[in-house]
Enzyme design. Structure first.
Site, PDB file in Angstrom:
ATOM      1  N   CYS A 212       2.765  14.646 -13.039  1.00  0.00           N
ATOM      2  CA  CYS A 212       3.884  14.246 -13.925  1.00  0.00           C
ATOM      3  C   CYS A 212       4.548  13.183 -13.085  1.00  0.00           C
ATOM      4  CB  CYS A 212       4.928  15.335 -14.004  1.00  0.00           C
ATOM      5  SG  CYS A 212       5.624  16.101 -12.303  1.00  0.00           S
TER       6      CYS A 212
ATOM      7  N   ALA B 276       0.463  -8.544  19.535  1.00  0.00           N
ATOM      8  CA  ALA B 276       1.497  -8.727  18.446  1.00  0.00           C
ATOM      9  C   ALA B 276       3.025  -8.746  19.230  1.00  0.00           C
ATOM     10  CB  ALA B 276       1.524  -7.977  17.291  1.00  0.00           C
TER      11      ALA B 276
ATOM     12  N   CYS C 252       3.457  13.433  -7.448  1.00  0.00           N
ATOM     13  CA  CYS C 252       2.497  14.297  -8.348  1.00  0.00           C
ATOM     14  C   CYS C 252       1.784  13.481  -9.299  1.00  0.00           C
ATOM     15  CB  CYS C 252       3.430  15.358  -8.945  1.00  0.00           C
ATOM     16  SG  CYS C 252       2.441  16.219 -10.455  1.00  0.00           S
TER      17      CYS C 252
ATOM     18  N   CYS D   6       4.879  20.745 -12.442  1.00  0.00           N
ATOM     19  CA  CYS D   6       3.910  20.872 -13.549  1.00  0.00           C
ATOM     20  C   CYS D   6       2.704  21.636 -12.656  1.00  0.00           C
ATOM     21  CB  CYS D   6       3.675  19.452 -13.918  1.00  0.00           C
ATOM     22  SG  CYS D   6       2.670  18.468 -12.724  1.00  0.00           S
TER      23      CYS D   6
ATOM     24  N   GLY E 280      -1.662  -9.158  12.763  1.00  0.00           N
ATOM     25  CA  GLY E 280      -2.336  -7.675  13.087  1.00  0.00           C
ATOM     26  C   GLY E 280      -3.127  -7.260  11.902  1.00  0.00           C
ATOM     27  N   SER E 281      -3.736  -8.132  11.297  1.00  0.00           N
ATOM     28  CA  SER E 281      -4.441  -7.688  10.046  1.00  0.00           C
ATOM     29  C   SER E 281      -5.968  -8.753  10.181  1.00  0.00           C
ATOM     30  CB  SER E 281      -3.661  -8.063   8.857  1.00  0.00           C
ATOM     31  OG  SER E 281      -4.684  -7.949   7.667  1.00  0.00           O
TER      32      SER E 281
ATOM     33  N   CYS F  25       2.549  20.432  -7.190  1.00  0.00           N
ATOM     34  CA  CYS F  25       3.819  20.102  -7.931  1.00  0.00           C
ATOM     35  C   CYS F  25       4.623  21.308  -8.378  1.00  0.00           C
ATOM     36  CB  CYS F  25       3.795  19.134  -8.887  1.00  0.00           C
ATOM     37  SG  CYS F  25       4.921  18.640  -9.920  1.00  0.00           S
TER      38      CYS F  25
ATOM     39  N   HIS G  84       0.725  -1.256   0.026  1.00  0.00           N
ATOM     40  CA  HIS G  84      -0.035  -0.237   0.013  1.00  0.00           C
ATOM     41  C   HIS G  84       0.678   1.190   0.033  1.00  0.00           C
ATOM     42  CE1 HIS G  84      -3.657  -2.530   1.668  1.00  0.00           C
ATOM     43  NE2 HIS G  84      -3.353  -2.616   0.500  1.00  0.00           N
TER      44      HIS G  84
HETATM   45  N1  APR Z   1      -1.882  -7.195  18.551  1.00  0.00           N
HETATM   46  C1  APR Z   1      -2.631  -7.747  17.683  1.00  0.00           C
HETATM   47  N2  APR Z   1      -3.494  -7.520  16.912  1.00  0.00           N
HETATM   48  C2  APR Z   1      -3.759  -6.073  16.919  1.00  0.00           C
HETATM   49  C3  APR Z   1      -3.085  -5.208  17.776  1.00  0.00           C
HETATM   50  C4  APR Z   1      -1.828  -5.645  18.573  1.00  0.00           C
HETATM   51  N3  APR Z   1      -1.379  -4.939  19.470  1.00  0.00           N
HETATM   52  N4  APR Z   1      -3.681  -4.071  17.595  1.00  0.00           N
HETATM   53  C5  APR Z   1      -4.823  -4.384  16.825  1.00  0.00           C
HETATM   54  N5  APR Z   1      -4.858  -5.538  16.210  1.00  0.00           N
HETATM   55  C6  APR Z   1      -5.758  -6.216  15.515  1.00  0.00           C
HETATM   56  C7  APR Z   1      -7.072  -5.329  15.265  1.00  0.00           C
HETATM   57  O1  APR Z   1      -8.117  -6.113  16.231  1.00  0.00           O
HETATM   58  C8  APR Z   1      -7.389  -5.764  13.692  1.00  0.00           C
HETATM   59  O2  APR Z   1      -8.139  -7.289  13.904  1.00  0.00           O
HETATM   60  O3  APR Z   1      -5.421  -5.986  13.967  1.00  0.00           O
HETATM   61  C9  APR Z   1      -6.392  -5.838  13.245  1.00  0.00           C
HETATM   62  C10 APR Z   1      -5.913  -4.696  12.171  1.00  0.00           C
HETATM   63  O4  APR Z   1      -7.042  -5.029  11.175  1.00  0.00           O
HETATM   64  P1  APR Z   1      -7.409  -3.649  10.328  1.00  0.00           P
HETATM   65  O5  APR Z   1      -7.579  -2.306  11.059  1.00  0.00           O
HETATM   66  O6  APR Z   1      -8.468  -4.025   9.365  1.00  0.00           O
HETATM   67  O7  APR Z   1      -5.939  -3.352   9.510  1.00  0.00           O
HETATM   68  P2  APR Z   1      -5.297  -3.868   8.354  1.00  0.00           P
HETATM   69  O8  APR Z   1      -5.830  -5.425   8.136  1.00  0.00           O
HETATM   70  O9  APR Z   1      -4.010  -3.851   8.132  1.00  0.00           O
HETATM   71  O10 APR Z   1      -6.023  -3.249   6.832  1.00  0.00           O
HETATM   72  C11 APR Z   1      -5.792  -3.508   5.734  1.00  0.00           C
HETATM   73  O11 APR Z   1      -7.411  -1.623   5.090  1.00  0.00           O
HETATM   74  O12 APR Z   1      -7.841   0.332   5.390  1.00  0.00           O
HETATM   75  C12 APR Z   1      -7.239  -0.022   4.650  1.00  0.00           C
HETATM   76  O13 APR Z   1      -5.146   0.380   3.340  1.00  0.00           O
HETATM   77  C13 APR Z   1      -5.730   0.113   4.756  1.00  0.00           C
HETATM   78  O14 APR Z   1      -3.813  -1.169   5.007  1.00  0.00           O
HETATM   79  C14 APR Z   1      -5.345  -1.189   5.305  1.00  0.00           C
HETATM   80  C15 APR Z   1      -5.894  -2.283   4.852  1.00  0.00           C
END
Ligand code: APR
Length: 260
Positions: A138, A243, A135, A162, A199-200, A159, A127
């Site tokens: 350009c 994490a 910009c 341009c 953490g996603s 920019c 991302h």
């Molecule tokens: N340890 C473990 N998990 C955690 C912690 C932590 N300290 N803090 C938060 N979380 C968890 C949250 O509960 C959530 O489930 O991490 C997860 C983060 O998820 P999102 O907020 O959805 O983030 P992400 O998955 O990176 O989002 C993907 O969405 O908005 C767009 O471009 C943006 O890159 C981002 C993409």
């Protein structure tokens, strides 16, 4: 989660790390919340305060007001000024030092994996990142600090080559991901034997395909997250926890196993 469970599970993750030949770490905003950067969908996430619609490329280009608001947020210190890696970033960097990391594929734009010591070539930023401004006319690229320093006198920086619209070099909703980065990250996911997702929510595509590609290619998947993800049922190990704490425990077990 009880102390014994977390010890057993982090020991299992350590076993997978030690026996892995090609480990891919996939990180999301949750790995950076312990550095003070809010995530998007967790408790108090960014999307509970800001409108994600304002971060679509269409809205950003169409509305000078939206652009002014975002430059104001950045001028006021933004989300990423002077942030530091936390224990989770350093644990992943230690995996790299021990020769146990093939690469990191991150959705984050905070540069914290690199600041923790992982070299650029091993970090695939799907991302983009907030270290630069692009910009849209350009394609000239500027260091973020250079543009932020102009915000004291300019509400809407343009920019200097341009007069085009300037935008932070992060990928906005509706924008294409950097194709070369995405294809190399996908190739690595198909080659890895272990994918650790940290953490996603694993719900934003095409980034969320990465752990799925790894799983389909036969890799073991580990999920470290606070809250559920759609891949939990496919994980060899799924651990509910912070994490920083979990990855610190994992690396403690990894060091013990390697020294035996
Ligand atoms: N340890 C473990 N998990 C955690 C912690 C932590 N300290 N803090 C938060 N979380 C968890 C949250 O509960 C959530 O489930 O991490 C997860 C983060 O998820 P999102 O907020 O959805 O983030 P992400 O998955 O990176 O989002 C993907 O969405 O908005 C767009 O471009 C943006 O890159 C981002 C993409």
């Amino acid at each position: 989660m009880g102390g014994d469970d977390i010890e057993k599970l982090t020991e299992k993750i350590a076993e997978l790390v030690v026996n892995s030949q090609r480990c891919l770490v996939f990180s999301g905003a949750g790995i950076s919340t312990e550095s003070g950067i809010p995530d998007f969908r967790g408790e108090d996430g960014i999307w509970t305060k800001l409108d994600p619609e304002d971060f679509t490329i269409e809205r950003f280009v169409a509305s000078p007001e939206v652009r002014k608001l975002q430059w104001k947020l950045l001028a006021e210190g933004g989300l990423l000024r002077n942030v530091k890696p936390n224990a989770a970033h350093y644990a992943v960097a230690e995996m790299d030092k021990l020769g146990k990391l093939d690469c990191i594929v991150t959705q984050n734009i905070d540069n914290l994996h690199q600041l923790a010591g992982v070299q650029d070539e091993k970090v695939f930023e799907l991302h983009g990142n907030m270290q630069y401004v692009r910009c849209l006319g350009c394609r000239k690229r500027f260091p973020m600090d250079e543009i932020v320093s102009r915000l004291a006198t300019e509400e809407l920086p343009e920019c200097d080559a341009c007069k085009g619209i300037l935008k932070p070099d992060a990928v906005y909703f509706g924008e294409m991901l950097p194709q070369a980065v995405l294809s190399e990250a996908s190739r690595r996911a198909n080659l890895c034997d272990l994918c650790i997702a940290i953490g996603s929510t694993l719900i934003v595509y095409p980034a969320a395909y990465i752990p799925e590609y790894a799983y389909k290619a036969g890799a073991k998947v580990v999920i470290i997250n606070i809250g559920p993800t759609p891949m939990d049922s496919k994980a060899a190990v799924r651990i509910e926890g912070k994490a920083g704490d979990v990855m610190t425990r994992v690396m403690h077990h990894v060091r013990n196993k390697i020294s035996q």
